[in-house]
Design a protein around this motif. Structure first.
Motif, PDB file in Angstrom:
ATOM      1  N   GLU A  25      -1.107   6.332   7.297  1.00  0.00           N
ATOM      2  CA  GLU A  25      -1.573   7.715   7.758  1.00  0.00           C
ATOM      3  C   GLU A  25      -0.370   8.650   8.209  1.00  0.00           C
ATOM      4  O   GLU A  25      -0.065   9.680   7.587  1.00  0.00           O
ATOM      5  CB  GLU A  25      -2.749   7.731   8.505  1.00  0.00           C
ATOM      6  N   GLN A  26       0.064   7.886   9.182  1.00  0.00           N
ATOM      7  CA  GLN A  26       1.417   8.888   9.761  1.00  0.00           C
ATOM      8  C   GLN A  26       2.499   9.199   9.021  1.00  0.00           C
ATOM      9  O   GLN A  26       2.940  10.354   8.855  1.00  0.00           O
ATOM     10  CB  GLN A  26       2.036   7.940  11.029  1.00  0.00           C
ATOM     11  N   ARG A  27       3.059   8.227   8.130  1.00  0.00           N
ATOM     12  CA  ARG A  27       3.874   8.531   6.932  1.00  0.00           C
ATOM     13  C   ARG A  27       3.656   9.352   6.075  1.00  0.00           C
ATOM     14  O   ARG A  27       4.289  10.396   5.803  1.00  0.00           O
ATOM     15  CB  ARG A  27       4.469   7.091   6.593  1.00  0.00           C
ATOM     16  N   SER A  28       2.347   9.203   5.668  1.00  0.00           N
ATOM     17  CA  SER A  28       1.983  10.030   4.470  1.00  0.00           C
ATOM     18  C   SER A  28       1.859  11.634   4.910  1.00  0.00           C
ATOM     19  O   SER A  28       2.286  12.688   4.103  1.00  0.00           O
ATOM     20  CB  SER A  28       0.492   9.906   3.922  1.00  0.00           C
ATOM     21  N   ALA A  29       1.199  11.636   6.335  1.00  0.00           N
ATOM     22  CA  ALA A  29       1.136  13.227   6.837  1.00  0.00           C
ATOM     23  C   ALA A  29       2.717  13.510   6.964  1.00  0.00           C
ATOM     24  O   ALA A  29       2.708  14.862   7.075  1.00  0.00           O
ATOM     25  CB  ALA A  29       0.583  13.135   8.211  1.00  0.00           C
ATOM     26  N   GLY A  30       3.593  12.760   7.714  1.00  0.00           N
ATOM     27  CA  GLY A  30       4.963  13.086   8.016  1.00  0.00           C
ATOM     28  C   GLY A  30       5.649  13.551   6.772  1.00  0.00           C
ATOM     29  O   GLY A  30       6.461  14.320   6.689  1.00  0.00           O
ATOM     30  N   ARG A  31       5.394  13.077   5.671  1.00  0.00           N
ATOM     31  CA  ARG A  31       6.121  13.563   4.567  1.00  0.00           C
ATOM     32  C   ARG A  31       5.483  14.763   3.711  1.00  0.00           C
ATOM     33  O   ARG A  31       5.902  14.949   2.474  1.00  0.00           O
ATOM     34  CB  ARG A  31       6.467  12.323   3.561  1.00  0.00           C
ATOM     35  N   GLY A  32       4.249  15.292   4.156  1.00  0.00           N
ATOM     36  CA  GLY A  32       3.755  16.232   3.712  1.00  0.00           C
ATOM     37  C   GLY A  32       2.886  15.958   2.370  1.00  0.00           C
ATOM     38  O   GLY A  32       2.487  17.083   1.840  1.00  0.00           O
ATOM     39  N   ASP A  33       2.364  14.797   2.407  1.00  0.00           N
ATOM     40  CA  ASP A  33       1.508  14.511   1.038  1.00  0.00           C
ATOM     41  C   ASP A  33       0.083  15.332   1.365  1.00  0.00           C
ATOM     42  O   ASP A  33      -0.414  15.698   2.331  1.00  0.00           O
ATOM     43  CB  ASP A  33       0.994  13.004   1.370  1.00  0.00           C
ATOM     44  N   VAL A  90       7.683  -8.566   4.400  1.00  0.00           N
ATOM     45  CA  VAL A  90       8.120  -7.602   5.021  1.00  0.00           C
ATOM     46  C   VAL A  90       7.234  -6.733   5.950  1.00  0.00           C
ATOM     47  O   VAL A  90       6.609  -5.971   5.090  1.00  0.00           O
ATOM     48  CB  VAL A  90       9.705  -7.041   4.436  1.00  0.00           C
ATOM     49  N   ASP A  91       7.302  -6.674   6.965  1.00  0.00           N
ATOM     50  CA  ASP A  91       6.511  -5.857   7.875  1.00  0.00           C
ATOM     51  C   ASP A  91       7.233  -4.589   7.968  1.00  0.00           C
ATOM     52  O   ASP A  91       8.337  -4.596   8.867  1.00  0.00           O
ATOM     53  CB  ASP A  91       5.792  -6.391   9.075  1.00  0.00           C
ATOM     54  N   THR A  92       6.995  -3.449   7.386  1.00  0.00           N
ATOM     55  CA  THR A  92       7.990  -2.119   7.394  1.00  0.00           C
ATOM     56  C   THR A  92       7.720  -1.435   8.669  1.00  0.00           C
ATOM     57  O   THR A  92       8.679  -0.512   8.712  1.00  0.00           O
ATOM     58  CB  THR A  92       7.772  -1.334   6.117  1.00  0.00           C
ATOM     59  N   PRO A 107       0.914  -1.132  -0.051  1.00  0.00           N
ATOM     60  CA  PRO A 107       0.139  -0.025  -0.070  1.00  0.00           C
ATOM     61  C   PRO A 107       0.753   1.356  -0.010  1.00  0.00           C
ATOM     62  O   PRO A 107       1.973   1.171   0.070  1.00  0.00           O
ATOM     63  CB  PRO A 107      -0.861  -0.173   1.226  1.00  0.00           C
ATOM     64  N   PRO A 108       0.219   2.361  -0.370  1.00  0.00           N
ATOM     65  CA  PRO A 108       0.958   3.841  -0.316  1.00  0.00           C
ATOM     66  C   PRO A 108       1.876   3.792   1.308  1.00  0.00           C
ATOM     67  O   PRO A 108       1.288   3.429   2.168  1.00  0.00           O
ATOM     68  CB  PRO A 108      -0.176   4.902  -0.347  1.00  0.00           C
ATOM     69  N   ALA A 109       2.853   4.305   1.255  1.00  0.00           N
ATOM     70  CA  ALA A 109       3.830   4.599   2.325  1.00  0.00           C
ATOM     71  C   ALA A 109       4.189   3.553   2.889  1.00  0.00           C
ATOM     72  O   ALA A 109       4.560   3.554   4.273  1.00  0.00           O
ATOM     73  CB  ALA A 109       2.980   5.572   3.403  1.00  0.00           C
ATOM     74  N   SER A 110       4.037   2.157   2.392  1.00  0.00           N
ATOM     75  CA  SER A 110       4.599   0.984   3.148  1.00  0.00           C
ATOM     76  C   SER A 110       6.186   0.765   2.876  1.00  0.00           C
ATOM     77  O   SER A 110       6.668   0.044   3.497  1.00  0.00           O
ATOM     78  CB  SER A 110       3.929  -0.458   2.270  1.00  0.00           C
ATOM     79  N   GLY A 111       6.745   1.737   2.123  1.00  0.00           N
ATOM     80  CA  GLY A 111       8.154   1.560   2.051  1.00  0.00           C
ATOM     81  C   GLY A 111       8.830   1.323   0.982  1.00  0.00           C
ATOM     82  O   GLY A 111      10.120   1.100   0.893  1.00  0.00           O
ATOM     83  N   LYS A 112       8.117   1.335  -0.301  1.00  0.00           N
ATOM     84  CA  LYS A 112       8.571   1.068  -1.268  1.00  0.00           C
ATOM     85  C   LYS A 112       9.865   1.848  -1.820  1.00  0.00           C
ATOM     86  O   LYS A 112      10.969   1.393  -2.126  1.00  0.00           O
ATOM     87  CB  LYS A 112       7.713   0.913  -2.651  1.00  0.00           C
TER      88      LYS A 112
END
Length: 189
Positions: free
Chosen positions: A125-133, A162-164, A12-17
């Motif tokens: 959600e946290q990663r997306s908000a944290g990177r300013g999406d 892998v659980d990122t 999914p989005p922000a899973s670390g790809k």
């Protein structure tokens, strides 16, 4: 003749790809993110921006291995782009749809390693908000679609999961690199 190795990162989005791909490139310069052709607007980093005419030409020539629409854009995995990526090293293809995995594995000859990168919805959600999406809501909808996609295709053969939220990007990269080495029967790709 042995097929060249390639990596498919699904999640999914922000899973670390992007982050895991960068860690793979740091580990071995031959790993490089496959730049899909993007027809539309928005973020251009990591894409080969294209036109509707290029898309029509690829369709007419049978050069599209897989395409999907998301966020109002069309994203294309094309045979000429893959040819160039394999000539340069070990491509890492990012996907968010199981149908894309099957299209790529069945439609382009390579020794594909299929890796599921996962994280909980709240981490996306946290990663997306944290990177300013600016489109976190759309990314959460895509997370939901990815979860549904997995539930709809329970038999997808993952070579590695892998659980990122738990594994550091460098650890995930080492696991993927080791997987490719094991699958090729060699020390390193």
């Amino acid at each position: 003749m042995r097929k060249k190795p390639g990596v498919i990162l699904y999640g999914p989005p922000a899973s670390g790809k992007d982050t895991v791909t960068a860690a793979l490139s740091d580990l071995d310069h031959r790993y490089a993110q496959f730049a899909r052709l993007k027809v539309g607007t928005g973020k251009s980093t990591g894409y080969r921006m294209g036109t509707a005419e290029q898309l029509r030409e690829l369709e007419a020539s049978g050069g599209i291995v897989y395409s999907n629409a998301r966020y109002g854009n069309t994203y294309v995995i094309d045979a000429p782009g893959l040819d160039a990526a394999f000539a340069a090293g070990v491509p890492v293809v990012h996907l968010g749809q199981v149908d894309g995995i099957h299209a790529l594995v069945d439609g382009y000859p390579a020794d594909w390693s299929v890796v599921l990168l996962w994280c909980p919805r709240e981490v996306t959600e946290q990663r997306s908000a944290g990177r300013g999406d600016s489109d976190t809501t759309a990314r959460l909808a895509a997370w939901d679609a990815t979860r549904k996609d997995l539930d709809t295709h329970p038999g997808t053969p993952w070579d590695l999961t892998v659980d990122t939220a738990e594994a550091a990007p460098q650890d995930a990269a080492r696991l993927i690199d080791r997987l490719l080495a094991q699958q090729s029967g060699e020390g390193r790709v």
